[in-house]
Each structure stands twice: as C-alpha cells, then as structure tokens.
Scaffold this active site. Structure first.
Site, PDB file in Angstrom:
ATOM      1  N   GLU A 159      -3.593   5.857  11.312  1.00  0.00           N
ATOM      2  CA  GLU A 159      -2.397   6.501  11.032  1.00  0.00           C
ATOM      3  C   GLU A 159      -3.544   6.125   9.504  1.00  0.00           C
ATOM      4  OE1 GLU A 159       0.716   2.950  10.622  1.00  0.00           O
ATOM      5  OE2 GLU A 159       0.596   3.578   8.652  1.00  0.00           O
ATOM      6  N   LYS A 170       9.853   5.480   6.906  1.00  0.00           N
ATOM      7  CA  LYS A 170       9.842   4.308   6.631  1.00  0.00           C
ATOM      8  C   LYS A 170      10.759   4.056   5.380  1.00  0.00           C
ATOM      9  CE  LYS A 170       5.521   2.006   5.521  1.00  0.00           C
ATOM     10  NZ  LYS A 170       4.536   2.322   4.767  1.00  0.00           N
ATOM     11  N   HIS A 182       8.417  -1.426   9.890  1.00  0.00           N
ATOM     12  CA  HIS A 182       9.131  -2.323   8.955  1.00  0.00           C
ATOM     13  C   HIS A 182       7.590  -1.375   7.072  1.00  0.00           C
ATOM     14  CE1 HIS A 182       4.902  -5.118   9.822  1.00  0.00           C
ATOM     15  NE2 HIS A 182       4.601  -3.809   9.668  1.00  0.00           N
ATOM     16  N   GLU A 199       1.272  -9.523   6.938  1.00  0.00           N
ATOM     17  CA  GLU A 199       2.491  -8.918   8.383  1.00  0.00           C
ATOM     18  C   GLU A 199       2.641  -9.857   9.967  1.00  0.00           C
ATOM     19  OE1 GLU A 199       1.502  -4.761   8.567  1.00  0.00           O
ATOM     20  OE2 GLU A 199       3.119  -4.277   6.588  1.00  0.00           O
ATOM     21  N   ASP A 212      -4.204   1.240  11.008  1.00  0.00           N
ATOM     22  CA  ASP A 212      -3.615   1.658  10.456  1.00  0.00           C
ATOM     23  C   ASP A 212      -5.035   1.870   9.293  1.00  0.00           C
ATOM     24  OD1 ASP A 212      -2.254   2.579   7.625  1.00  0.00           O
ATOM     25  OD2 ASP A 212      -0.860   1.177   7.444  1.00  0.00           O
ATOM     26  N   GLU A 234      -4.985  -2.740   9.522  1.00  0.00           N
ATOM     27  CA  GLU A 234      -3.859  -3.080  10.600  1.00  0.00           C
ATOM     28  C   GLU A 234      -4.952  -2.723  11.925  1.00  0.00           C
ATOM     29  OE1 GLU A 234       0.213  -1.366  10.032  1.00  0.00           O
ATOM     30  OE2 GLU A 234       0.056  -1.751   7.852  1.00  0.00           O
ATOM     31  N   SER A 279       1.024  -1.279   0.150  1.00  0.00           N
ATOM     32  CA  SER A 279       0.082  -0.052  -0.035  1.00  0.00           C
ATOM     33  C   SER A 279       1.057   0.531  -0.004  1.00  0.00           C
ATOM     34  CB  SER A 279      -1.170  -0.371   1.087  1.00  0.00           C
ATOM     35  OG  SER A 279      -0.131   0.221   2.634  1.00  0.00           O
ATOM     36  N   LYS A 298       6.199  -0.036  14.660  1.00  0.00           N
ATOM     37  CA  LYS A 298       5.852  -0.855  13.965  1.00  0.00           C
ATOM     38  C   LYS A 298       5.992  -1.865  13.238  1.00  0.00           C
ATOM     39  CE  LYS A 298       2.879   0.380  10.418  1.00  0.00           C
ATOM     40  NZ  LYS A 298       1.403   0.677   9.298  1.00  0.00           N
ATOM     41  N   ASP A 340       1.121   8.358   7.222  1.00  0.00           N
ATOM     42  CA  ASP A 340       1.942   7.619   6.253  1.00  0.00           C
ATOM     43  C   ASP A 340       2.253   7.645   5.461  1.00  0.00           C
ATOM     44  OD1 ASP A 340       3.585   5.140   5.190  1.00  0.00           O
ATOM     45  OD2 ASP A 340       2.048   3.720   5.670  1.00  0.00           O
ATOM     46  N   HIS A 353      -2.754  -6.148   2.101  1.00  0.00           N
ATOM     47  CA  HIS A 353      -2.312  -7.200   3.175  1.00  0.00           C
ATOM     48  C   HIS A 353      -2.825  -8.418   3.730  1.00  0.00           C
ATOM     49  CE1 HIS A 353       0.543  -3.825   4.789  1.00  0.00           C
ATOM     50  NE2 HIS A 353      -0.123  -4.391   3.694  1.00  0.00           N
TER      51      HIS A 353
HETATM   52  C1  2PG Z   1       1.888   0.175   5.758  1.00  0.00           C
HETATM   53  C2  2PG Z   1       2.789  -0.497   6.200  1.00  0.00           C
HETATM   54  C3  2PG Z   1       3.603  -1.413   6.393  1.00  0.00           C
HETATM   55  P1  2PG Z   1       2.593  -1.441   3.345  1.00  0.00           P
HETATM   56  O1  2PG Z   1       1.424   1.094   5.475  1.00  0.00           O
HETATM   57  O2  2PG Z   1       1.242   1.707   7.347  1.00  0.00           O
HETATM   58  O3  2PG Z   1       2.441  -1.510   7.808  1.00  0.00           O
HETATM   59  O4  2PG Z   1       2.221  -1.083   4.737  1.00  0.00           O
HETATM   60  O5  2PG Z   1       4.428  -1.892   3.604  1.00  0.00           O
HETATM   61  O6  2PG Z   1       1.926  -2.422   1.921  1.00  0.00           O
HETATM   62  O7  2PG Z   1       3.144   0.450   2.859  1.00  0.00           O
HETATM   63 MG    MG Z   2       0.351   2.906   7.003  1.00  0.00          MG
END
Ligand code: 2PG
Ligand code: MG
Length: 439
Positions: free
Chosen positions: A296, A348, A376, A214, A254, A173, A48, A399, A323, A164
């Site tokens: 989030e 990230k 992560h 995850e 999230d 999440e 995502s 996280k 994010d 996911h």
């Molecule tokens: C998020 C991440 C990690 P992705 O959205 O926060 O949990 O997912 O790595 O798929 O962007």
């Molecule tokens: Mg996110």
C-alpha cells in the site's frame, strides 16, 4: 416512515486521547407508534493523512487539547445540521447524505467539517438498522446489492513504524495476512498467535515490546537493514506459531511513502536518498525473499509516474493499494483506474465523509476489478461500524490493526459476533482473495 426525532452530539476522545465527535440519532420506531429507537457513531482520525482527504475540522484553540478540540464541529452539528434534518424522513441513507452534502456545499466538506458530517451519516445508518431491526451489515448489503455474508481476511499490522511509532522505521505498517484458512475465526486466531510469538522473539533479542498507535510492536532495530530485520522477525514468528509463511500466512506492507518522500521524486530511506525506481527495486527484493502479497502507498501520492512504473513492474503479481493516493474519492479512483496505476483501494469513511460516497467508491472499485480493503484509522474509537461495512459489502479484506488495544480488538470481536450470527451462511474470503498468491 421513520422521522428523525432527536439528535445529540458531543466531544469525546479517540484512542490517542484526541477529541472526536460522537452523534446519537433517534428515529420513530416503525414497530411501536409513539416510541423511538436510536443509533450512535464515533468518527476516527488519521495521522498519515492524504492531501485530498475531506477536511477534519479542529478548533485550533491552543488552550484546549493543543488546538485539537472539535467544539466547532460539534457546534456545526447542533446548530446547522440538526435544524436541517430534525423532523424529516429520509427513506434512504443516500437521501440524508445528499442533504448533508448540499448543506455543506464544498467539494471537501470544509464548511461543516467531514467529522461533523460523517458522525451524522454513520449514526443515521445505525438508527436505521435499529428501526428496521436488522444488523448493520445486513442493512448495508441490501443497499449495496450484495449477500453480506463474506467475512474479510484480516490484515493485521503487528509491527508499527512511520508516523505511528517513534522507532525510526520508514515503513509504517508490517502486516500479517492469514488467508490460508477455512474460517475467519481460525484466520484471526493465527494472526493473534503470531503476534504473541513475535513478542517472545523481540524479548529474546532484548528489543522493546511497547506498542505503537495501531497495537503492533514498535522495536528499534539497530541493524543496517532494519526493514529486513522486521520482516525476518515476523517470518520467524509465523513459523514459531506453527504456521507456514507463503501458504497459511502472507505479509503485506503499508509504506505510507508520502511521509518519507520529499515530493520532488526522492525518498529518504534507510539513510539514503532513493528515486522511485530504487524504491521499487527494494520492494522487488522483499517480494522475492518474503511472501509479501500487498503493498500500500509504496510511493508518494503525488508520484503518479512512479505509481505507473510500480504497477507495471509488480501489479500482475501482487496487490498494489492506493490509500493516500485515492483517499476513498471516486474522481481520484476513476483517474487511477483509467491510467492503470494500482489494482486496489483502501477504504476509509472519514477520507470522504459520508456512508453513501464510501459505498459509491467501493462500487466503482468492484466494477473495475479493483480490490477494496475497508480500513480503520490510526486514531480509532470503540465504534465498530467498519466491521459491518466489510461484511455488508462482501469486499473480502479489512485492515484494522494488531492483536492489542481495545479500539482494534473491538472490530475483530464484532467480526466474530457476525460470523457466529451468520452461522453456516458465513463465508471466509481468505482462499478466494489470496489463492492466487500461494507459492
Ligand atoms: C493508513 C492509516 C491506517 P492513518 O495509512 O493506512 O492504518 O493510517 O489513519 O494514520 O492515515
Ligand atoms: Mg495507508
């Protein structure tokens, strides 16, 4: 002085069986003339992803790995980056990272690929830590100007949805946040025990206990309000494990709402079309009923007006985390700080593409009083650098998935090692970060 003597790069696989880049860098051993020490790193990959993320270079050759090979990124490291940095001495991480950015020359690292650049940046950090004979979190803390002794609160994604998992849940999440403990290891243990209790609860309901990307469960709730079902099951699991929701253990979500937004102001949620106000009403209902302390990406990354409203309505009570909204990018974060549309940022490394820029974004967040959560990706590897990053910056939150799948557990295990190494100097961020949320 410690020159880069050798660089190796290869295409390996991530936790979804999708190719990724690994780099190994050898530098002169400052302690033993004529010898070398090395460090290596693997980059993760998201599902995502935010629009503004640095570019992850994929081959697009449908005959290999459905187009997801990374041989072009590997070639860029071998043929463009290696010749530019071999034999050179970069006394600071930022000097190497500046050289990498100059070599690429684009704002989103689209020429060489953020996966190519980040693998070199991270491997260099590891090599420096080997050369200086200090753990990576200590090296980070000396660069960042922190103590590097704070173990983060784990945000454990024990129930997966969205992109996911294929279970029809819009929210990506559902995390437990065991903040009300004295130490990281006790907090982690609580999260793990809750995960195991949740398995029993789902089993008893005849629901699937297969896990998502995850490592959280991915059951299909047939109920009209599946998200409430999910939250209720988690609360039950916290109680069954012997902990108190709302004082020992909190919840976080999230939403990754960009994934269920039509990007014109509407959200497809539980069979309805909702606007931002109606989404916020749902979040309000949840925070009134469950001890949710962090949301989030509650709204889409292009819905800045919605974000402003969300922050106005809920920002004084809970953590509002950007994010996809900020993609670890200083310019976007600055805009967010100036307009007051969140109070925390997810961090990230591969959204921005170098260690230095990641640290700069974290610094900016700290100075603005924003929370920072090291994270992560849904496509992970055995690399544990983010555990060191969280401790090294004393950011207080990490996280990194559920209590299953080794690519998630690897980070928790590294945090346990660091906690042991720090001994009596180890602090746990739990009480400080979440004390204000106790109900
Ligand atoms: C998020 C991440 C990690 P992705 O959205 O926060 O949990 O997912 O790595 O798929 O962007
Ligand atoms: Mg996110």
């Amino acid at each position: 002085m410690s020159k880069i003597r050798n660089l190796q790069v290869r295409e390996l696989l991530d936790s979804r069986g999708i190719p990724t880049v690994e780099v190994e860098i050898a530098v002169d051993d400052p302690k033993h003339a004529g010898e070398i020490v090395s460090g290596r790193a693997l980059v993760p990959s998201g599902a995502s992803t935010g629009e503004g993320e640095a570019l992850e270079l994929r081959d697009g050759d449908k005959k290999r790995f459905e187009g997801k090979g990374v041989l072009s990124a590997v070639r860029n490291v071998r043929e463009k980056i290696a010749p530019a940095i071999l034999g050179r001495d970069f006394s600071l991480q930022s000097h190497l990272d500046d050289a990498l950015r100059d070599l690429d020359g684009t704002p989103n690292k689209s020429k060489l690929g953020a996966n190519a650049i980040l693998s070199v940046s991270m491997a260099f950090l590891r090599a420096q830590s080997a050369a200086q004979r200090i753990p990576t979190y200590k090296l980070i803390s000396s660069t960042f100007g922190t103590h590097g002794t704070t173990l983060p609160v784990p945000m454990m994604n024990i129930l997966n949805g969205g992109k996911h998992a294929a279970n029809g849940l819009a929210i990506q999440e559902f995390m437990v946040v065991p903040a009300g403990f004295e130490t990281f290891s006790e907090s982690l243990r609580a999260g793990v025990e809750i995960f195991h209790r949740l398995k029993h609860i789902l089993n008893e309901k005849g629901l699937s206990t297969g896990v998502g990307d995850e490592g959280g469960f991915a059951p299909v709730f047939e109920d009209e309000l599946p998200h409430e079902q999910a939250l209720t099951a988690i609360i039950q699991a916290i109680r069954d494990a012997g902990y108190r929701p709302g004082s020992d253990v909190f919840l976080a979500i999230d939403a990754a709402a960009s994934e269920f937004s039509d990007h014109k102001g509407a959200y497809r949620f539980e069979g309805k079309r909702l606007n931002a106000d109606e989404m916020v009403d749902i979040y309000r209902r949840w925070t009134n009923t469950y001890p949710v302390i962090s949301i989030e990406d509650g709204l889409a990354e292009d819905d800045w007006d919605g974000w402003a409203m969300l922050s106005k309505k809920m920002g004084s009570e809970i953590q509002i985390v950007g994010d996809d909204l900020f993609v670890t990018n200083q310019a976007l974060l600055k805009r967010g700080i100036d307009s007051g549309i969140a109070n925390a940022i997810l961090i990230k490394l591969n959204q921005i593409g170098t260690v230095t820029e990641t640290l700069e974004t974290m610094k900016m967040a700290g100075q603005a009083g924003f929370g920072a959560i090291v994270s992560h990706r849904s496509g992970e590897t055995e690399d544990t650098l983010i555990a060191d990053l969280a401790v090294g910056t004393d950011c207080g939150q990490i996280k990194t998935g559920s209590a299953s799948r080794s690519e998630r557990i690897a980070k928790y295990n590294q945090l346990l090692r660091i906690e042991e190494q720090l001994g009596s100097r180890a602090k746990f961020a739990g009480p400080a970060v979440y004390g204000r949320f106790q109900r």
